[in-house]
Design a protein around this motif. Structure first.
Motif, mmCIF file in Angstrom:
data_model
loop_
_atom_site.group_PDB
_atom_site.id
_atom_site.type_symbol
_atom_site.label_atom_id
_atom_site.label_comp_id
_atom_site.label_asym_id
_atom_site.label_seq_id
_atom_site.Cartn_x
_atom_site.Cartn_y
_atom_site.Cartn_z
ATOM 1 N N ILE A 149 -17.713 21.325 5.115
ATOM 2 C CA ILE A 149 -17.055 21.888 6.273
ATOM 3 C C ILE A 149 -17.033 23.362 6.156
ATOM 4 O O ILE A 149 -16.576 24.029 5.289
ATOM 5 N N ASP A 150 -17.493 23.843 7.123
ATOM 6 C CA ASP A 150 -17.372 25.127 7.571
ATOM 7 C C ASP A 150 -17.645 25.515 8.750
ATOM 8 O O ASP A 150 -18.554 24.883 9.903
ATOM 9 N N ASP A 151 -16.986 26.621 9.458
ATOM 10 C CA ASP A 151 -16.963 26.602 10.796
ATOM 11 C C ASP A 151 -18.345 27.366 11.315
ATOM 12 O O ASP A 151 -18.632 27.393 12.646
ATOM 13 N N GLN A 152 -19.123 27.793 10.311
ATOM 14 C CA GLN A 152 -20.462 28.500 10.712
ATOM 15 C C GLN A 152 -21.721 27.605 10.682
ATOM 16 O O GLN A 152 -22.021 27.269 9.193
ATOM 17 N N ASN A 197 -15.945 21.636 12.651
ATOM 18 C CA ASN A 197 -14.521 21.536 12.957
ATOM 19 C C ASN A 197 -13.511 20.881 11.768
ATOM 20 O O ASN A 197 -13.939 19.868 11.223
ATOM 21 N N ALA A 198 -12.790 21.592 11.274
ATOM 22 C CA ALA A 198 -11.906 21.238 10.252
ATOM 23 C C ALA A 198 -11.182 19.744 10.605
ATOM 24 O O ALA A 198 -11.146 19.143 9.653
ATOM 25 N N TYR A 199 -10.631 19.652 11.552
ATOM 26 C CA TYR A 199 -10.039 18.341 12.013
ATOM 27 C C TYR A 199 -10.885 17.223 12.076
ATOM 28 O O TYR A 199 -10.599 16.430 11.421
ATOM 29 N N ALA A 200 -12.137 17.381 12.639
ATOM 30 C CA ALA A 200 -13.015 16.394 12.469
ATOM 31 C C ALA A 200 -13.528 16.249 11.061
ATOM 32 O O ALA A 200 -13.868 14.989 10.720
ATOM 33 N N GLY A 201 -13.653 17.284 10.195
ATOM 34 C CA GLY A 201 -13.966 17.165 8.928
ATOM 35 C C GLY A 201 -12.995 16.188 8.134
ATOM 36 O O GLY A 201 -13.296 15.569 7.254
ATOM 37 N N ILE A 202 -11.539 16.401 8.250
ATOM 38 C CA ILE A 202 -10.678 15.635 7.859
ATOM 39 C C ILE A 202 -10.731 13.872 8.032
ATOM 40 O O ILE A 202 -10.701 13.088 7.341
ATOM 41 N N SER A 203 -11.069 13.865 9.378
ATOM 42 C CA SER A 203 -11.457 12.469 9.871
ATOM 43 C C SER A 203 -12.682 11.793 9.154
ATOM 44 O O SER A 203 -12.624 10.606 8.769
ATOM 45 N N ILE A 204 -13.667 12.523 8.869
ATOM 46 C CA ILE A 204 -14.814 12.231 8.258
ATOM 47 C C ILE A 204 -14.464 11.920 6.826
ATOM 48 O O ILE A 204 -14.926 10.898 6.261
ATOM 49 N N TYR A 205 -13.709 12.735 6.188
ATOM 50 C CA TYR A 205 -13.196 12.479 4.803
ATOM 51 C C TYR A 205 -12.510 11.145 4.691
ATOM 52 O O TYR A 205 -12.769 10.222 3.754
ATOM 53 N N ASN A 220 -11.687 30.568 5.071
ATOM 54 C CA ASN A 220 -11.399 31.201 6.371
ATOM 55 C C ASN A 220 -11.875 30.385 7.584
ATOM 56 O O ASN A 220 -13.256 30.648 8.063
ATOM 57 N N MET A 221 -11.363 29.441 8.181
ATOM 58 C CA MET A 221 -11.796 28.798 9.416
ATOM 59 C C MET A 221 -10.578 28.914 10.337
ATOM 60 O O MET A 221 -9.617 28.899 9.861
ATOM 61 N N PRO A 222 -10.993 28.608 11.583
ATOM 62 C CA PRO A 222 -9.794 28.892 12.718
ATOM 63 C C PRO A 222 -9.061 27.552 12.743
ATOM 64 O O PRO A 222 -9.347 26.501 12.224
ATOM 65 N N ASN A 223 -7.580 27.773 12.616
ATOM 66 C CA ASN A 223 -6.617 26.615 13.065
ATOM 67 C C ASN A 223 -6.092 25.878 11.639
ATOM 68 O O ASN A 223 -5.228 25.892 11.196
ATOM 69 N N VAL A 224 -7.189 25.419 10.896
ATOM 70 C CA VAL A 224 -6.922 24.621 9.544
ATOM 71 C C VAL A 224 -7.963 25.517 8.516
ATOM 72 O O VAL A 224 -9.161 25.616 8.789
#
Length: 394
Positions: free
Chosen positions: A6-9, A32-40, A53-57
């Motif tokens: 998971i990385d925003d870039q 997307n960090a939120y999507a990454g959590i869902s995938i996890y 360093n990612m936006p939001n989460v």
């Protein structure tokens, strides 16, 4: 074995995914960090790699979720440009298994992954290229007009294959030869790293660069965006030196300079000379800055000044660089603008044969400079009182 990264870039994730897949791992990437959590939650990976360093989460928020909310011992590795001791220490306190500091090589990342979760029992040949995962992501705009014969495709491909974090945007400026066809061939299979922006009509280099810069500014994962001549009179390695300067300083624009210095390889392969000292004198008077070479076709910009420099069409076709610096001084004020601009001598510059700008054209530059002085006369800073106060505090 399954890995979630998971990385925003995306420019960081793609080469990482390719190398780990070559090693036999199943790799899922997410920006997307939120999507990454869902995938996890759905995939139950054997390893999670996150950026801090990612936006939001942030990546550490994801670590907290895995360790505290899910009560899971899934191995977690951090791959980040954040090198602060307190952040790294906090990460280990939260329960991460490894902390990798960008930039670092894919070879090292692979070795760390193998040490942590082992290697799949497969016999797969991997590439020998030791690609570096960089801390920053860079967009490069390359204007092209009838470059079918001159475009150095192999050099561009080799560079993006060896250096992660670069996205090239070739702007076809209404070429009448097969330039667009060549560019499409260059892009094929590399769509995540190469964009072809097609202008149906020839608008000149200034407009091609402007449109390309504004197009690349829409890409959220880019930190810096610059432009470079298609003939690679400034090579990509030298351009990367400009990038290193802007990412390790407070400059907003770093401009290459072809003025020779000790140890530099500056050559000319045609009769045309660099803009005369007389023209350079006029430019310095217009800008009120001691720039030695405004017209070098290699410049890198911090993303937050792209709109200031390129939002409006340029008055001139060839010396739009002067207009860029003029716009910066109008917007920020001369003193602040000077502190934001850097002129960096190039190690190498070769003037390639086949240039579109003739000696006769160079004479017209004087007239265009007069035009710039007239159009931008009397314009004042567009900063609000609040913005002016904020700048004084910097």
């Amino acid at each position: 074995m399954k890995i979630l990264a998971i990385d925003d870039q995306q420019l960081v994730l793609l080469p990482l995914q390719k190398r780990l897949q070559e090693l036999g791992y199943e790799v899922i990437i997410e920006t997307n960090a939120y999507a990454g959590i869902s995938i996890y939650n759905n995939e139950n990976p054997d390893l999670v790699i996150v950026d801090v360093n990612m936006p939001n989460v942030s990546g550490l928020d994801i670590v907290k979720y895995i360790r505290n909310s899910k009560k899971s011992n899934t191995p977690v590795m951090v791959l980040s440009g954040n090198t602060k001791d307190n952040v790294i220490t906090h990460g280990f306190e939260l329960g991460i298994n490894d902390y990798m500091k960008k930039p670092l090589s894919l070879n090292e990342i692979s070795a760390r992954v193998k040490r942590l979760i082992g290697a799949p029992k497969v016999d797969i040949a991997i590439s020998n290229n030791n690609v570096m995962i960089q801390e920053r992501c860079v967009g490069v705009v390359i204007p092209c007009y009838n470059e079918e014969e001159r475009l150095l495709s192999d050099e561009f491909i080799s560079y993006i294959n060896k250096n992660s974090g670069y996205h090239l945007c070739f702007v076809n400026d209404g070429s009448t030869d097969k330039t667009l066809e060549v560019l499409k061939g260059l892009q094929k299979g590399r769509e995540n790293f190469i964009t072809v922006y097609d202008c149906e009509k020839n608008g000149g280099k200034a407009e091609a660069v402007r449109l390309g810069m504004l197009h690349m500014a829409k890409k959220e994962d880019l930190d810096y965006i610059g432009f470079l001549d298609a003939d690679l009179s400034t090579d990509l390695a030298d351009f990367d030196d400009l990038v290193k300067t802007i990412e390790t300083s407070d400059y907003k624009i770093v401009s290459g300079s072809r003025i020779s210095r000790m140890g530099a390889n500056i050559t000319k392969e045609s009769a045309r000379k660099i803009i005369s000292l007389t023209i350079n004198f006029i430019i310095r008077k217009i800008l009120k800055m001691e720039f030695k070479d405004t017209q070098c076709g290699a410049k890198i910009f911090h993303k937050d000044v792209i709109n200031i420099a390129f939002r409006e069409k340029f008055v001139t076709q060839w010396i739009f660089d002067v207009e860029i610096f003029k716009r910066m001084s109008i917007y920020y004020g001369l003193k602040k603008a000077k502190a934001m601009l850097c002129e960096q001598p190039l190690k190498r510059w070769v003037h390639a044969d086949g240039s579109k700008l003739s000696m006769k054209d160079s004479v017209k530059i004087v007239g265009q400079l007069v035009q710039i002085a007239w159009v931008y006369r009397g314009k004042k800073s567009k900063l609000t009182a609040f913005e002016t106060k904020e700048l004084k505090m910097i």
